[in-house]
Motif scaffolding. Structure first.
Motif, PDB file in Angstrom:
ATOM      1  N   GLN A 161       0.789  -1.168   0.027  1.00 24.25           N
ATOM      2  CA  GLN A 161       0.115  -0.199   0.147  1.00 24.25           C
ATOM      3  C   GLN A 161       0.893   1.227   0.054  1.00 24.25           C
ATOM      4  O   GLN A 161       0.491   2.373   0.072  1.00 24.25           O
ATOM      5  CB  GLN A 161      -0.900   0.057   1.415  1.00 24.25           C
ATOM      6  N   GLY A 162       2.073   0.982   0.047  1.00 20.01           N
ATOM      7  CA  GLY A 162       3.200   2.317   0.090  1.00 20.01           C
ATOM      8  C   GLY A 162       3.710   2.546   1.468  1.00 20.01           C
ATOM      9  O   GLY A 162       4.224   3.641   1.689  1.00 20.01           O
ATOM     10  N   SER A 163       3.260   1.690   2.389  1.00 25.93           N
ATOM     11  CA  SER A 163       3.734   1.980   3.698  1.00 25.93           C
ATOM     12  C   SER A 163       5.412   1.871   3.824  1.00 25.93           C
ATOM     13  O   SER A 163       5.897   2.600   4.502  1.00 25.93           O
ATOM     14  CB  SER A 163       2.993   0.857   4.663  1.00 25.93           C
ATOM     15  N   ALA A 164       6.018   0.905   2.994  1.00 21.14           N
ATOM     16  CA  ALA A 164       7.533   0.724   2.981  1.00 21.14           C
ATOM     17  C   ALA A 164       8.104   2.211   2.606  1.00 21.14           C
ATOM     18  O   ALA A 164       9.064   2.707   3.281  1.00 21.14           O
ATOM     19  CB  ALA A 164       7.949  -0.243   2.203  1.00 21.14           C
ATOM     20  N   GLU A 165       7.733   2.797   1.460  1.00 21.79           N
ATOM     21  CA  GLU A 165       8.125   4.030   1.042  1.00 21.79           C
ATOM     22  C   GLU A 165       8.036   4.934   2.197  1.00 21.79           C
ATOM     23  O   GLU A 165       8.775   5.961   2.311  1.00 21.79           O
ATOM     24  CB  GLU A 165       7.545   4.185  -0.209  1.00 21.79           C
ATOM     25  N   PHE A 166       6.659   4.967   2.658  1.00 25.57           N
ATOM     26  CA  PHE A 166       6.480   6.193   3.784  1.00 25.57           C
ATOM     27  C   PHE A 166       7.553   5.879   4.998  1.00 25.57           C
ATOM     28  O   PHE A 166       7.811   6.995   5.322  1.00 25.57           O
ATOM     29  CB  PHE A 166       5.091   5.881   4.272  1.00 25.57           C
ATOM     30  N   LEU A 167       7.614   4.854   5.445  1.00 30.05           N
ATOM     31  CA  LEU A 167       8.495   4.556   6.592  1.00 30.05           C
ATOM     32  C   LEU A 167       9.810   5.005   6.249  1.00 30.05           C
ATOM     33  O   LEU A 167      10.593   5.708   7.157  1.00 30.05           O
ATOM     34  CB  LEU A 167       8.459   3.073   6.944  1.00 30.05           C
ATOM     35  N   ALA A 168      10.289   4.935   5.148  1.00 28.13           N
ATOM     36  CA  ALA A 168      11.794   5.451   4.674  1.00 28.13           C
ATOM     37  C   ALA A 168      11.656   6.565   4.356  1.00 28.13           C
ATOM     38  O   ALA A 168      12.738   7.406   4.782  1.00 28.13           O
ATOM     39  CB  ALA A 168      12.143   4.338   3.414  1.00 28.13           C
ATOM     40  N   GLY A 169      10.783   7.093   3.617  1.00 28.88           N
ATOM     41  CA  GLY A 169      11.024   8.598   3.141  1.00 28.88           C
ATOM     42  C   GLY A 169      10.575   9.584   4.025  1.00 28.88           C
ATOM     43  O   GLY A 169      11.163  10.706   4.105  1.00 28.88           O
ATOM     44  N   LEU A 170       9.240   9.544   4.752  1.00 34.93           N
ATOM     45  CA  LEU A 170       9.007  10.413   5.663  1.00 34.93           C
ATOM     46  C   LEU A 170       9.236  10.106   7.200  1.00 34.93           C
ATOM     47  O   LEU A 170       8.936  10.975   7.987  1.00 34.93           O
ATOM     48  CB  LEU A 170       7.486  10.695   5.290  1.00 34.93           C
ATOM     49  N   MET A 171       9.258   8.877   7.702  1.00 37.42           N
ATOM     50  CA  MET A 171       9.412   8.659   8.872  1.00 37.42           C
ATOM     51  C   MET A 171      11.062   8.477   9.503  1.00 37.42           C
ATOM     52  O   MET A 171      11.348   8.101  10.474  1.00 37.42           O
ATOM     53  CB  MET A 171       8.804   7.424   9.268  1.00 37.42           C
ATOM     54  N   GLY A 172      11.758   8.286   8.500  1.00 37.28           N
ATOM     55  CA  GLY A 172      13.408   8.447   8.688  1.00 37.28           C
ATOM     56  C   GLY A 172      13.827   7.090   9.150  1.00 37.28           C
ATOM     57  O   GLY A 172      14.968   7.006   9.621  1.00 37.28           O
ATOM     58  N   LEU A 173      13.004   6.011   8.825  1.00 37.72           N
ATOM     59  CA  LEU A 173      13.463   4.850   9.025  1.00 37.72           C
ATOM     60  C   LEU A 173      14.449   4.049   7.810  1.00 37.72           C
ATOM     61  O   LEU A 173      14.172   4.385   6.855  1.00 37.72           O
ATOM     62  CB  LEU A 173      12.647   3.825   9.516  1.00 37.72           C
ATOM     63  N   ARG A 174      15.279   2.940   8.105  1.00 33.80           N
ATOM     64  CA  ARG A 174      15.869   2.438   7.018  1.00 33.80           C
ATOM     65  C   ARG A 174      15.499   1.014   7.179  1.00 33.80           C
ATOM     66  O   ARG A 174      15.433   0.426   7.984  1.00 33.80           O
ATOM     67  CB  ARG A 174      17.342   2.768   7.161  1.00 33.80           C
ATOM     68  N   GLN A 175      15.419   0.463   5.786  1.00 29.27           N
ATOM     69  CA  GLN A 175      15.088  -1.044   5.745  1.00 29.27           C
ATOM     70  C   GLN A 175      16.457  -1.792   5.985  1.00 29.27           C
ATOM     71  O   GLN A 175      17.367  -1.599   5.057  1.00 29.27           O
ATOM     72  CB  GLN A 175      14.485  -1.307   4.396  1.00 29.27           C
ATOM     73  N   VAL A 176      16.389  -2.739   6.949  1.00 26.18           N
ATOM     74  CA  VAL A 176      17.624  -3.546   7.146  1.00 26.18           C
ATOM     75  C   VAL A 176      17.409  -4.799   6.910  1.00 26.18           C
ATOM     76  O   VAL A 176      18.651  -5.752   6.948  1.00 26.18           O
ATOM     77  CB  VAL A 176      18.069  -3.024   8.671  1.00 26.18           C
ATOM     78  N   GLY A 177      16.367  -5.671   6.619  1.00 21.85           N
ATOM     79  CA  GLY A 177      16.121  -6.785   6.096  1.00 21.85           C
ATOM     80  C   GLY A 177      15.052  -7.396   5.819  1.00 21.85           C
ATOM     81  O   GLY A 177      13.961  -6.515   5.825  1.00 21.85           O
ATOM     82  N   GLU A 178      14.794  -8.749   5.353  1.00 21.63           N
ATOM     83  CA  GLU A 178      13.449  -9.176   5.030  1.00 21.63           C
ATOM     84  C   GLU A 178      13.851 -10.531   5.214  1.00 21.63           C
ATOM     85  O   GLU A 178      14.408 -11.286   5.047  1.00 21.63           O
ATOM     86  CB  GLU A 178      13.402  -8.587   3.489  1.00 21.63           C
ATOM     87  N   GLU A 179      12.590 -11.123   5.720  1.00 21.91           N
ATOM     88  CA  GLU A 179      12.278 -12.413   6.030  1.00 21.91           C
ATOM     89  C   GLU A 179      10.963 -12.931   5.545  1.00 21.91           C
ATOM     90  O   GLU A 179       9.868 -12.561   6.191  1.00 21.91           O
ATOM     91  CB  GLU A 179      12.463 -12.848   7.410  1.00 21.91           C
ATOM     92  N   GLY A 180      10.765 -13.565   4.455  1.00 19.74           N
ATOM     93  CA  GLY A 180       9.299 -14.192   4.067  1.00 19.74           C
ATOM     94  C   GLY A 180       8.691 -12.584   3.736  1.00 19.74           C
ATOM     95  O   GLY A 180       9.015 -11.893   2.809  1.00 19.74           O
TER      96      GLY A 180
END
Length: 319
Positions: A161-180
């Motif tokens: 739904q676009g949550s990943a981009e929102f977390l990274a772009g507007l909440m200043g979080l960085r994606q560090v991993g993926e499991e399933g």
């Protein structure tokens, strides 16, 4: 941004107190009312002083309708414990008759999953992140095993739904991993409240707000100025954001992320010692100035609650 607090909806307030202050050993740092509904409590739990990142709060609605966990919600709240305390907590859950799943490994951390008396999904995460986080030394759980604060949250999203981009772009979080189907995001800060997992479950039913569900999650702003700057960035990106709301112990703005979860940005100051000393936190009903003239009526309306007297061996007599 790391997490400031998570707020959920409970049923009976005494049962909530017994579980979180008794079984889990969190400190009740503020006994107040829902500022939007002064006929109901707002209970704040946390570490010794209710530091941001340790705070878990509840709106207890004794006659509230049961909610349903699903997409568009925070599906689970994770609490951080020291790695060496996992076995101790398994024994404690068993002793209190609490069913649990695990431990299971997730991103190199061991996780115990269980539910509170209202069905809210919780996790204890054994993590080295808390190595430098001091425990509450006077709680019912031995300090070396005490919950240190929030580990993080898991957001349930219906597909992308676009949550990943929102977390990274507007909440200043960085994606560090993926499991399933789980994406992990982290803040740059150390310590508690630094993890947001995004669990993509396309086609899963939508969540319904009510008892046993999360109401919102708040992220930290170190000052009023930083909060206003963040609000301006959100507005510039087309996000509908409320004006600043005075919650007495912090100032707040609210908005929804693309998947539908209610987010808040809350300031670190002024904190919970604003209206009572640290040694007395949570021991008496505190009201904001706008409701102080209604104290007698509010106290007659609210059901009586008592803080459980506890010991390291478990929940003891109620005062």
């Amino acid at each position: 941004m790391s997490i400031h607090h998570v707020t959920a909806i409970a049923g009976d307030p005494q049962r909530n107190l017994d579980f979180y202050a008794g079984v889990l050993g969190l400190r009740l740092v503020k006994l107040t009312v829902n500022f939007d509904d002064p006929g109901s409590y707002h209970l704040y739990f946390g570490d010794e002083t209710g530091a941001p990142g340790s705070i878990l709060t509840f709106f207890p609605w004794p006659d509230g309708q049961r909610g349903r966990q699903g997409t568009g919600q925070v599906g689970a709240i994770s609490l951080a414990i020291p790695p060496a305390s996992l076995g101790w907590w398994i024994e404690r859950l068993v002793r209190h008759g609490i069913r649990y799943d695990g431990p299971a490994r997730r991103f190199d951390e061991q996780v115990l999953a269980f539910a509170d008396p209202d069905g809210l999904l919780l996790e204890l995460v054994a993590t080295p992140r808390v190595a430098d986080v001091a425990p509450w030394p006077d709680g019912p759980v031995p300090a070396e095993h005490a919950v240190r604060g929030l580990h993080g949250i898991t957001v349930w999203e219906d597909g992308d739904q676009g949550s990943a981009e929102f977390l990274a772009g507007l909440m200043g979080l960085r994606q560090v991993g993926e499991e399933g189907n789980r994406l992990r995001f982290e803040s740059a800060a150390a310590g508690v409240g630094t993890v947001v997992d995004l669990r993509r479950v396309p086609g899963f039913w939508a969540g319904a707000s009510g008892v046993g569900t999360v109401h919102h999650v708040a992220f930290r702003a170190p000052s009023d100025e930083a909060q206003l700057e963040h609000r301006a960035r959100l507005v510039a990106a087309g996000v509908e954001v409320t004006p600043v709301v005075d919650r007495q112990y912090f100032h707040s703005v609210y908005f929804r992320e693309p998947g539908g979860v209610l987010f808040e940005v809350a300031t670190d100051p002024p904190g919970f010692t604003l209206d009572e000393p640290a040694a007395e936190l949570g021991t008496s009903l505190k009201l904001p100035p706008m409701y102080e003239t209604m104290r007698d009526r509010i106290e007659r309306t609210l059901p009586p609650v008592r803080l459980p007297h506890t010991s390291h061996s478990g929940v003891g007599e109620v005062a």
